[in-house]
Design an enzyme around this catalytic site. Structure first.
Site, mmCIF file in Angstrom:
data_model
loop_
_atom_site.group_PDB
_atom_site.id
_atom_site.type_symbol
_atom_site.label_atom_id
_atom_site.label_comp_id
_atom_site.label_asym_id
_atom_site.label_seq_id
_atom_site.Cartn_x
_atom_site.Cartn_y
_atom_site.Cartn_z
ATOM 1 N N TYR A 177 44.060 38.315 50.606
ATOM 2 C CA TYR A 177 43.704 37.588 49.372
ATOM 3 C C TYR A 177 44.456 36.252 49.259
ATOM 4 C CZ TYR A 177 40.748 41.087 46.998
ATOM 5 O OH TYR A 177 39.712 41.914 46.610
ATOM 6 N N HIS A 206 34.903 45.119 47.250
ATOM 7 C CA HIS A 206 35.018 43.706 47.623
ATOM 8 C C HIS A 206 33.824 43.332 48.485
ATOM 9 C CE1 HIS A 206 36.599 39.952 49.244
ATOM 10 N NE2 HIS A 206 36.123 40.368 50.403
ATOM 11 N N ASN A 211 37.835 47.070 40.343
ATOM 12 C CA ASN A 211 36.377 46.932 40.305
ATOM 13 C C ASN A 211 35.676 47.494 41.542
ATOM 14 O OD1 ASN A 211 37.158 44.969 42.044
ATOM 15 N ND2 ASN A 211 36.311 43.245 40.900
ATOM 16 N N GLU A 242 37.271 37.568 57.120
ATOM 17 C CA GLU A 242 37.534 38.911 56.584
ATOM 18 C C GLU A 242 37.130 40.026 57.552
ATOM 19 O OE1 GLU A 242 35.667 38.843 52.732
ATOM 20 O OE2 GLU A 242 37.196 37.498 51.913
ATOM 21 N N LYS A 288 37.536 49.826 47.385
ATOM 22 C CA LYS A 288 38.912 49.596 46.941
ATOM 23 C C LYS A 288 39.592 50.900 46.501
ATOM 24 C CE LYS A 288 38.271 44.759 45.455
ATOM 25 N NZ LYS A 288 38.359 43.851 44.261
HETATM 26 P P1 IDP Z 1 35.157 38.862 43.521
HETATM 27 O O1 IDP Z 1 35.834 40.117 44.052
HETATM 28 O O2 IDP Z 1 34.008 39.189 42.612
HETATM 29 O O3 IDP Z 1 34.787 37.903 44.617
HETATM 30 P P2 IDP Z 1 37.408 37.101 42.904
HETATM 31 O O4 IDP Z 1 37.384 36.060 41.835
HETATM 32 O O5 IDP Z 1 37.319 36.644 44.317
HETATM 33 O O6 IDP Z 1 36.228 38.145 42.569
HETATM 34 O O7 IDP Z 1 38.731 37.939 42.674
HETATM 35 C C1 IDP Z 1 39.197 38.822 43.667
HETATM 36 C C2 IDP Z 1 39.627 40.110 43.007
HETATM 37 O O8 IDP Z 1 40.740 39.849 42.157
HETATM 38 C C3 IDP Z 1 38.578 40.742 42.071
HETATM 39 O O9 IDP Z 1 37.604 41.496 42.742
HETATM 40 C C4 IDP Z 1 39.451 41.586 41.182
HETATM 41 O O10 IDP Z 1 39.850 42.804 41.821
HETATM 42 C C5 IDP Z 1 40.677 40.688 41.009
HETATM 43 N N1 IDP Z 1 40.581 39.830 39.817
HETATM 44 C C6 IDP Z 1 39.801 38.731 39.645
HETATM 45 N N2 IDP Z 1 39.972 38.172 38.441
HETATM 46 C C7 IDP Z 1 40.893 38.950 37.821
HETATM 47 C C8 IDP Z 1 41.498 38.893 36.515
HETATM 48 O O11 IDP Z 1 41.218 38.010 35.699
HETATM 49 N N3 IDP Z 1 42.409 39.879 36.244
HETATM 50 C C9 IDP Z 1 42.748 40.858 37.128
HETATM 51 N N4 IDP Z 1 42.209 40.934 38.354
HETATM 52 C C10 IDP Z 1 41.281 40.003 38.700
HETATM 53 MG MG MG Z 2 36.011 36.854 45.935
#
Ligand code: IDP
Ligand code: MG
Length: 132
Positions: free
Chosen positions: A49, A115, A112, A126, A9
């Site tokens: 997304y 992905h 983070n 994807e 990312k």
């Molecule tokens: P994942 O990437 O671990 O599968 P997901 O729940 O699918 O997590 O969420 C997609 C992306 O959205 C996350 O990787 C993160 O970048 C962002 N995200 C998820 N939850 C939050 C939040 O509570 N606040 C801000 N960004 C979030």
């Molecule tokens: Mg996810």
């Protein structure tokens, strides 16, 4: 043999961590099958997304994903989807296990660093989103 999609990312590419992330992935025994650096625009980030379109963080998330280049990588291996998810660690780096990519590199729950597809259906969607 299973395929999964990894995105390095914007926060990680910006901090010159592309090689370090790929090193962890290859060291874990996952094979890099295809890779490219791209810059998403808001519309492409929203399409990727779309499952999160109703979430409160959708606007911020898609802004962030379009904020700089990303590296899209197709990974292959036995049980690759789960193995790569385990290697990434929890979404929130504060919850991520020691030695995971997010524990080592992520800045926040949003920024983070990586992905990973979470199931065979999402992996198929994807990988096709970025590679023909
Ligand atoms: P994942 O990437 O671990 O599968 P997901 O729940 O699918 O997590 O969420 C997609 C992306 O959205 C996350 O990787 C993160 O970048 C962002 N995200 C998820 N939850 C939050 C939040 O509570 N606040 C801000 N960004 C979030
Ligand atoms: Mg996810």
């Amino acid at each position: 043999m299973e395929l999964t999609l990894c995105l390095i990312k914007p926060d990680a590419v910006r901090r010159d961590l592309t090689g370090s992330v790929l090193y962890m992935i290859e060291k874990a025994g996952l094979k890099v099958m295809a890779m490219k650096m791209i810059r998403l625009d808001k519309r492409l980030a929203e399409g990727f997304y779309h499952v999160h379109s109703e979430r409160p963080f959708f606007g911020e998330l898609t802004e962030y994903m379009a904020s700089g280049p990303i590296v899209a990588v197709v990974l292959a291996g036995d049980n690759a989807i789960k193995r790569y998810r385990d290697l990434m660690g929890a979404t929130d780096p504060a919850q991520a296990a020691e030695g995971t990519i997010r524990k080592v590199f992520a800045l926040s729950k949003q920024e983070n660093s990586v992905h990973g597809s979470d199931a065979p259906e999402t992996a198929a969607f994807e990988t096709a989103y970025f590679f023909s």
